[in-house]
Design a protein around this motif. Structure first.
Motif, PDB file in Angstrom:
ATOM      1  N   GLN A   1       0.906  -1.467   0.004  1.00 11.90           N
ATOM      2  CA  GLN A   1      -0.094   0.032   0.061  1.00 11.90           C
ATOM      3  C   GLN A   1       0.881   1.268   0.021  1.00 11.90           C
ATOM      4  N   THR A   2       1.985   1.209   0.797  1.00  7.76           N
ATOM      5  CA  THR A   2       2.980   2.389   0.854  1.00  7.76           C
ATOM      6  C   THR A   2       3.711   2.580  -0.534  1.00  7.76           C
ATOM      7  N   ALA A   3       4.011   1.596  -0.902  1.00  8.17           N
ATOM      8  CA  ALA A   3       4.940   1.307  -2.187  1.00  8.17           C
ATOM      9  C   ALA A   3       4.417   1.650  -3.472  1.00  8.17           C
ATOM     10  N   LYS A   4       3.207   1.194  -3.599  1.00  7.94           N
ATOM     11  CA  LYS A   4       2.298   1.331  -4.953  1.00  7.94           C
ATOM     12  C   LYS A   4       1.622   2.754  -4.971  1.00  7.94           C
ATOM     13  N   ASN A   5       1.530   3.278  -3.794  1.00  5.98           N
ATOM     14  CA  ASN A   5       0.845   4.551  -3.929  1.00  5.98           C
ATOM     15  C   ASN A   5       1.842   5.777  -4.074  1.00  5.98           C
ATOM     16  N   GLY A   6       3.280   5.524  -3.745  1.00  8.44           N
ATOM     17  CA  GLY A   6       4.215   6.449  -4.321  1.00  8.44           C
ATOM     18  C   GLY A   6       4.829   7.027  -2.694  1.00  8.44           C
ATOM     19  N   TYR A   7       4.656   6.361  -1.610  1.00  8.90           N
ATOM     20  CA  TYR A   7       5.189   6.979  -0.601  1.00  8.90           C
ATOM     21  C   TYR A   7       6.613   6.885  -0.239  1.00  8.90           C
ATOM     22  N   ARG A   8       7.252   7.488   0.582  1.00  6.79           N
ATOM     23  CA  ARG A   8       8.735   7.409   0.656  1.00  6.79           C
ATOM     24  C   ARG A   8       9.180   5.949   1.150  1.00  6.79           C
ATOM     25  N   ALA A   9      10.340   5.486   0.852  1.00  2.84           N
ATOM     26  CA  ALA A   9      10.542   4.033   1.235  1.00  2.84           C
ATOM     27  C   ALA A   9      10.849   4.033   2.825  1.00  2.84           C
ATOM     28  N   ASP A  10      11.243   5.323   3.237  1.00  2.00           N
ATOM     29  CA  ASP A  10      11.412   5.090   4.957  1.00  2.00           C
ATOM     30  C   ASP A  10      10.299   4.967   5.471  1.00  2.00           C
ATOM     31  N   LEU A  11       9.439   5.559   5.042  1.00  2.00           N
ATOM     32  CA  LEU A  11       7.894   5.383   5.515  1.00  2.00           C
ATOM     33  C   LEU A  11       7.338   4.144   5.410  1.00  2.00           C
ATOM     34  N   ARG A  12       7.824   3.105   4.317  1.00  2.00           N
ATOM     35  CA  ARG A  12       7.236   1.675   4.105  1.00  2.00           C
ATOM     36  C   ARG A  12       7.789   0.794   5.194  1.00  2.00           C
ATOM     37  N   GLU A  13       9.519   1.162   5.519  1.00  7.10           N
ATOM     38  CA  GLU A  13       9.974   0.599   6.538  1.00  7.10           C
ATOM     39  C   GLU A  13       9.532   0.706   7.886  1.00  7.10           C
ATOM     40  N   ALA A  14       9.135   1.942   8.089  1.00  4.48           N
ATOM     41  CA  ALA A  14       8.467   2.249   9.456  1.00  4.48           C
ATOM     42  C   ALA A  14       7.090   1.902   9.568  1.00  4.48           C
ATOM     43  N   ALA A  15       6.275   1.735   8.473  1.00  5.56           N
ATOM     44  CA  ALA A  15       4.825   1.344   8.539  1.00  5.56           C
ATOM     45  C   ALA A  15       5.139  -0.116   9.040  1.00  5.56           C
ATOM     46  N   VAL A  16       5.968  -0.729   8.392  1.00  6.29           N
ATOM     47  CA  VAL A  16       5.917  -2.484   8.824  1.00  6.29           C
ATOM     48  C   VAL A  16       6.277  -2.426  10.202  1.00  6.29           C
ATOM     49  N   GLN A  17       7.261  -1.819  10.523  1.00  3.48           N
ATOM     50  CA  GLN A  17       7.728  -1.907  11.995  1.00  3.48           C
ATOM     51  C   GLN A  17       6.470  -1.530  12.938  1.00  3.48           C
ATOM     52  N   ARG A  18       5.761  -0.461  12.543  1.00  5.60           N
ATOM     53  CA  ARG A  18       4.472  -0.219  13.577  1.00  5.60           C
ATOM     54  C   ARG A  18       3.423  -1.312  13.448  1.00  5.60           C
ATOM     55  N   VAL A  19       3.309  -1.893  12.470  1.00  2.00           N
ATOM     56  CA  VAL A  19       2.295  -3.186  12.378  1.00  2.00           C
ATOM     57  C   VAL A  19       2.958  -4.078  13.149  1.00  2.00           C
ATOM     58  N   SER A  20       4.102  -4.501  12.970  1.00  6.04           N
ATOM     59  CA  SER A  20       4.594  -5.422  13.596  1.00  6.04           C
ATOM     60  C   SER A  20       4.702  -5.217  15.380  1.00  6.04           C
ATOM     61  N   ALA A  21       5.067  -4.077  15.893  1.00  4.10           N
ATOM     62  CA  ALA A  21       4.719  -3.728  17.024  1.00  4.10           C
ATOM     63  C   ALA A  21       3.265  -3.784  17.541  1.00  4.10           C
ATOM     64  N   ILE A  22       2.007  -3.434  16.799  1.00  2.11           N
ATOM     65  CA  ILE A  22       0.850  -3.479  17.117  1.00  2.11           C
ATOM     66  C   ILE A  22       0.423  -4.965  17.046  1.00  2.11           C
ATOM     67  N   ARG A  23       0.959  -5.845  16.039  1.00  2.00           N
ATOM     68  CA  ARG A  23       0.484  -7.309  16.266  1.00  2.00           C
ATOM     69  C   ARG A  23       1.080  -7.995  17.364  1.00  2.00           C
ATOM     70  N   GLN A  24       2.361  -7.536  17.717  1.00  2.00           N
ATOM     71  CA  GLN A  24       2.828  -8.272  18.899  1.00  2.00           C
ATOM     72  C   GLN A  24       2.272  -7.942  20.174  1.00  2.00           C
ATOM     73  N   SER A  25       1.600  -6.778  20.337  1.00  3.97           N
ATOM     74  CA  SER A  25       0.935  -6.083  21.479  1.00  3.97           C
ATOM     75  C   SER A  25      -0.319  -6.918  21.713  1.00  3.97           C
ATOM     76  N   GLN A  26      -0.955  -7.417  20.490  1.00  2.00           N
ATOM     77  CA  GLN A  26      -2.125  -7.935  20.775  1.00  2.00           C
ATOM     78  C   GLN A  26      -2.145  -9.553  20.707  1.00  2.00           C
TER      79      GLN A  26
END
Length: 155
Positions: free
Chosen positions: A107-132
């Motif tokens: 979703q981040t890559a195909k919509n033209g967001y910055r590459a560092d945002l893609r990595e940070a988004a995956v890290q945030r999802v990982s932290a959320i999933r781990q907390s759940q």
């Protein structure tokens, strides 16, 4: 939610005006006065121009739900229309973690967001999933040596 910027004012000017005083700012007196941000479109939670979602034209944020998470994206095409400026896509907790990471990265890559945002988004999802995840109970420690012999004799 962050208010969209006016189309005739640059993001740099907005940042210079609001960087020391805005509603998302969380200042601390510890560790040299570090400043954090509570902006939902800020994946890193640092109060910097690079990560400030309310200043940038394109921003992405990930917010926790009860079971799953919501991805909020900011469109640059409608900065003066708050209802149209933000898109929300909800992801349930039923999906596997790898599929969730891949969908957010795509979703981040195909919509033209910055590459560092893609990595940070995956890290945030990982932290959320781990907390759940449910917390596993700690196993009872096995007795060894003399304590094990005494326990066997008593039972």
């Amino acid at each position: 939610m962050a208010s969209p910027a006016l189309p005739n004012i640059s993001g740099d000017l907005i940042w210079e005006v609001v960087r020391d005083n805005n509603c998302f700012l969380a200042k601390t007196r510890q560790d040299g006065g570090v400043q954090f941000s509570r902006d939902p479109l800020n994946l890193i939670n640092k109060n910097t121009r690079k990560h400030a979602g309310f200043v940038n034209d394109k921003a992405i944020g990930i917010v926790r739900k009860d079971k799953g998470f919501t991805v909020i994206t900011k469109k640059p095409s409608a900065p003066t229309k708050p209802k149209e400026a933000f898109l929300k896509s909800e992801h349930s907790g039923a999906k596997s973690s790898r599929r969730a990471y891949k969908s957010v990265a795509n979703q981040t890559a195909k919509n033209g967001y910055r590459a560092d945002l893609r990595e940070a988004a995956v890290q945030r999802v990982s932290a959320i999933r781990q907390s759940q995840r449910p917390v596993k109970p700690e196993p009872e420690p096995k007795l060894r040596g003399n304590k094990a012999k005494k326990a066997a004799e008593s039972s």
